[in-house]
Design an enzyme around this catalytic site. Structure first.
Site, short mmCIF file in Angstrom:
data_model
loop_
_atom_site.label_atom_id
_atom_site.label_comp_id
_atom_site.label_asym_id
_atom_site.label_seq_id
_atom_site.Cartn_x
_atom_site.Cartn_y
_atom_site.Cartn_z
CG HIS A 169 7.71 3.81 -3.42
ND1 HIS A 169 7.53 5.24 -3.24
CD2 HIS A 169 6.56 3.17 -3.17
CE1 HIS A 169 6.37 5.40 -2.48
NE2 HIS A 169 5.70 4.22 -2.46
CG HIS A 209 -0.59 -0.10 2.67
ND1 HIS A 209 -1.16 0.50 3.61
CD2 HIS A 209 0.54 -0.38 3.18
CE1 HIS A 209 -0.81 0.34 4.68
NE2 HIS A 209 0.68 -0.16 4.27
CD GLU A 210 -0.48 5.38 1.32
OE1 GLU A 210 -0.24 6.01 0.62
OE2 GLU A 210 -1.59 4.96 1.94
N GLY A 211 1.64 2.53 -2.74
CA GLY A 211 2.67 2.51 -3.67
C GLY A 211 3.55 1.31 -3.35
#
Lengths: 595, 595
Positions: A447, A440-442
């Site tokens: 990234h 999650h969050e990328g």
């Protein structure tokens, strides 16, 4: 199992020996704070975490939130914990005294909230998301929106979410389909579906404030056409109280591998064309605003992963000291008692590796939080540098702890052996909870693209240059003979980062991003390991400065973990260096039909 | 999700191109077999696995066996699958035609049973353990015990278990406390507690035959005093039918992270001093007999891990081809449709890595099964060599697929992204099921000790010498220019294994096992990666020999995976080589109080 949460000795070390938080406390904003007030805040957080959060971590894994008659039904302990967290003021830990906050530095506030994540990452998501959403509203929304939504959020009456992902698009935000149709009264009608919305429905407050990414028709294509909206579950009446239902429907709950105590929801906005949304800031600037929340969340994801890495390490350390099995290899006298398994070298390997991962990850996250403090309260040029460096480091702080905290948890399971594989012991849940963090969050892959495709080139690569400068500052400050070899090994990595960056830059310029970014993951792993090694140099340097007799075992442990990292871990990225320098195209050239 | 189980094209490749199973089929025992009969057996296995095993794999994860009124209650599908497996004859796949078996080579029999493990590892445990326990009774027990227990086991009327582990002792079998008191009638009374006994209670047959390790009072200390007993759940009457309860009590079920469909039990033997056991073979020879079952189980654990590694790879490959998200980096035209995620280089990295792990693991296991066939049907000297080599390789075959199959599954989750983290998709269960494999039948740490502490020195290190000879045979047979660099890289590893072995041998001789074995895990990882690289050289050599046009994509995939392994994976063990050569003492010297 264990009574300690985060090792307070190590926390003090991270904050005051490695990071010199004392220097921060001499700044005007923190003038009323001291080591003592920070320790007191930590005491409060630790006690509250033990009493109100630890109790239902396993329980909510077993009895996860249920979807009943279109509503979410949760264990009551979650609300009790949430309310106590708000009551104790941790949502306002960084807010000023005038706002009723604790006015703590971010570094110290994070240390406090870490106590909660450690013992119950699922329940801690609710206040975290509420605080992060509140920050976006505070920074970018109109006064009127602030009046109506921010205050009840800070009071814990309304909870917050971030609603980005859509079922068909996943990480590809450019492709979201949620629409916002402007109305004569200045509001918008929202229509669309979102998925994986954490805390997207819950029983904790009177209302839920969704921060929703949507497109206003006629705007630019792709991410440039995304706007941000406040979309409450219930619309507010003139008194600011939740009233009519706002056509936000809970379509269902996602049943996750771990993190089960936190609802993950599928939400439908505007199925009856009656979902009212309120624009935050300017149209088409939504992603920029949301990135504040996302960047905060990304560091928090890394931090959460580091904390769970640490948690598993402590559980397995305690088990290894307690559990007896076998004898020393030289001893064939079976009448003698068995020894604690920590006596076996391979168990110590699993413990030392966990320590090396978890404490580097923790140091990395605190380094990031310290940069936040610099951005907030540093001199202008320092603040600007901190901002560039944090921008660069965010993908590293998000991913390295996520990847290596999880590896640490796997080793914790291994130390417990058969017991570790059972739900009767805590470590398998720690792993399952932590497994979300590389996603999650990328995802880690995203990234890698962010780091090599964007961050290293920003501001003429000033961020990368700053990283090298900061590393060299610590290399040059290394004088103790026990640390000199670490400094040399770290210094030797800098030209390798530079060279691989140049190769990638050339490929990007000459052959475009598909070629230039095809080894972005290897680059991220390389930079991640260098940053982790840097954190070990910093910890080793701080450890040799501890002169008190009672600190010597602690310092020896830090030095041994540093030595482990430099001898057994850092050299493994030489493979990545070589392949990056060659511009290896193996992934690029692997054809679909060859699989 | 997917309709294929094991890729049949790849299975054919492993059996007939890499392993030359044809040569085996010319031996008298297998004279009635051909590629066609083996393919037919695989067809039957695949169909049965689809129809009777795949249906309840997820179901039994959700509704695991329950402990109700002292008994186990299971989903009825498990018995239906078990019965169908027996009915189809797979328990007797290797048995001779006269015994009603299929008389298949082990290599082919394993390919068949792999179909079941792939789709439902939990349910497959029941017939596997029954067959393995039956083999021990067949080889070592008296005619009378065979008469009473072996036949009903082979008929699926009785199931089997191996009852080794005790709660206080775990891996330390020398410390088991279960006692066997000799009786006048030649039987024994068994008294003790066992834990983690897979299939230890179930609803599949009329009786359960436990093979129990226990000590006869007055015997030698440690493992030399262990004897093996047949201990049925119900004692047999004169007609050989299960009658009185034999004082084997199900104390409880273990609640596991995965593998939930297979009962894992805590058993109490002789709580009322009325548990009858029957000695297998001679007193104090129990561990030797049990090692036959354990070695078989160890290879099977590695194979199971390889299969689950493969399964996750295939799930994620299918998903990556189906799921669209984002566009090529050069393409900013958002009006164009999104592309399947397999188009993204980092997704291909995750797929290629999984392929490199899973197919090396599978090749390694089939190589092991081929050695079993050589032991069974080869010329005497070949059989002896195969035995030595399999002894050496067993810790590698057990651990490498367990470690890297699991890493592959983690990558499968990552490809699914958020979906992979949910129980709505299959890969998180595959990971959870697979996580047991580095633990049971000896943890990875134990196998490091087994390899470096025992196996490499057996028969004057003839096993290690044979490994080098076999590797060189394949190196020297490499002629295609696409494979020469692989052969060179592999050859270069052999002196490194030799040198690290010598260093360890010197340490063992001069400083004893505590020092000499403290880096046993690094040694195991090194040998494991070299064996995996060898498997890739063998597959690459076989792939370039495929001349048919329709095989070229398949061959290209094999070559690309081999290239990945030699360029991105094998060099990482250089770190282990260096530390082993230095005799690094970091784990040894890490003090408990420094943690």
């Amino acid at each position: 199992m264990t009574d300690t949460i985060l090792d307070r000795r190590d926390l003090r070390f991270q904050l005051f020996d490695v990071l010199d938080t004392d220097s921060l406390l001499s700044r005007p904003r923190f003038a009323d704070h001291s080591r003592e007030t920070i320790e007191a805040a930590l005491d409060t957080a630790e006690k509250l975490a033990q009493e109100k959060f630890a109790d239902h971590n396993t329980l909510c894994d077993k009895e996860e939130p249920a979807f009943i008659d279109g509503k979410v039904v949760m264990r009551p302990e979650v609300k009790s914990a949430f309310d106590a967290y708000i009551e104790a003021g941790f949502l306002s830990a960084r807010a000023s005294f005038e706002e009723g906050g604790m006015q703590l530095p971010e570094t110290a506030a994070a240390a406090c909230t870490g106590m909660f994540t450690c013992v119950n990452p699922s329940t801690t998501v609710y206040p975290f998301l509420t605080g992060a959403a509140a920050n976006v509203i505070r920074n970018f929304a109109s006064e009127s929106l602030k009046q109506r939504f921010l205050l009840p959020m800070m009071a814990g009456r309304f909870t917050g979410t971030m609603a980005l992902t859509e079922p068909h698009a996943g990480s590809s935000l450019a492709d979201i389909r949620t629409r916002a149709l402007p109305q004569d009264d200045g509001s918008y009608r929202i229509k669309g579906n979102k998925i994986y919305i954490s805390a997207g429905d819950n029983e904790l407050g009177e209302n839920i404030v969704h921060l929703v990414l949507a497109k206003i028709p006629g705007g630019p294509d792709g991410v440039k056409g995304i706007s941000l909206f406040v979309v409450p579950k219930y619309r507010l009446n003139e008194q600011g109280e939740p009233a009519e239902h706002n056509d936000v429907i809970l379509a269902g709950l996602i049943h996750k591998m771990g993190y089960r105590g936190a609802t993950s929801t599928a939400l439908t906005f505007g199925d009856n064309d009656d979902c009212h949304g309120y624009l935050v800031g300017e149209p088409h600037q939504g992603l920029r605003y949301m990135f504040q929340m996302m960047n905060e969340a990304r560091v928090a994801v890394g931090y959460g992963a580091a904390l769970l890495g640490y948690r598993g390490y402590q559980f397995s350390l305690e088990y290894a000291r307690d559990r007896t099995q076998g004898r020393h290899a030289e001893n064939a006298d079976f009448s003698q008692p068995m020894v604690p398994i920590i006596e076996h070298a391979d168990v110590r390997r699993l413990l030392l590796t966990q320590k090396a991962y978890a404490e580097a990850a923790l140091a990395m996250c605190f380094y990031g939080y310290r940069l936040v403090d610099e951005i907030d309260t540093g001199e202008e040029s320092d603040a600007r540098e901190a901002e560039l460096l944090l921008d660069l480091l965010t993908p590293v702080i998000k991913t390295w702890p996520s990847e290596f905290g999880l590896k640490a948890n796997d080793m914790a399971i291994q130390i417990f052996g058969g017991a570790g594989y059972t739900r009767e012991y805590p470590v398998e849940q720690v792993w399952r909870d932590n497994r979300l963090n590389p996603i999650h969050e990328g995802t880690t892959g995203i990234h890698g693209l962010d780091l090599l495709g964007r961050k290293v080139w920003q501001a003429k690569s000033r961020g990368l240059q700053l990283l090298a400068e900061r590393i060299m500052r610590d290399v040059n400050a290394t004088t103790d003979s026990r640390c000199v070899s670490f400094a040399k090994a770290l210094q030797a990595m800098l030209p390798k980062i530079q060279a691989t960056t140049e190769v990638a830059g050339k490929l990007l310029a000459e052959q475009g991003p598909t070629v230039g970014l095809s080894n972005a993951n290897a680059y991220l792993q390389l930079v991640g390991h260098v940053v982790a090694a840097w954190m070990w140099l910093r910890q080793a340097n701080a450890a040799v400065s501890l002169t008190a007799a009672e600190d010597q075992d602690f310092a020896s442990g830090k030095l041994q973990a540093a030595r482990y990292f430099f001898q057994w871990e850092l050299p493994r990225v030489e493979v990545d260096v070589q392949r990056l320098l060659e511009g290896d195209r193996i992934f690029l050239e692997m054809e679909d039909r060859w699989f």
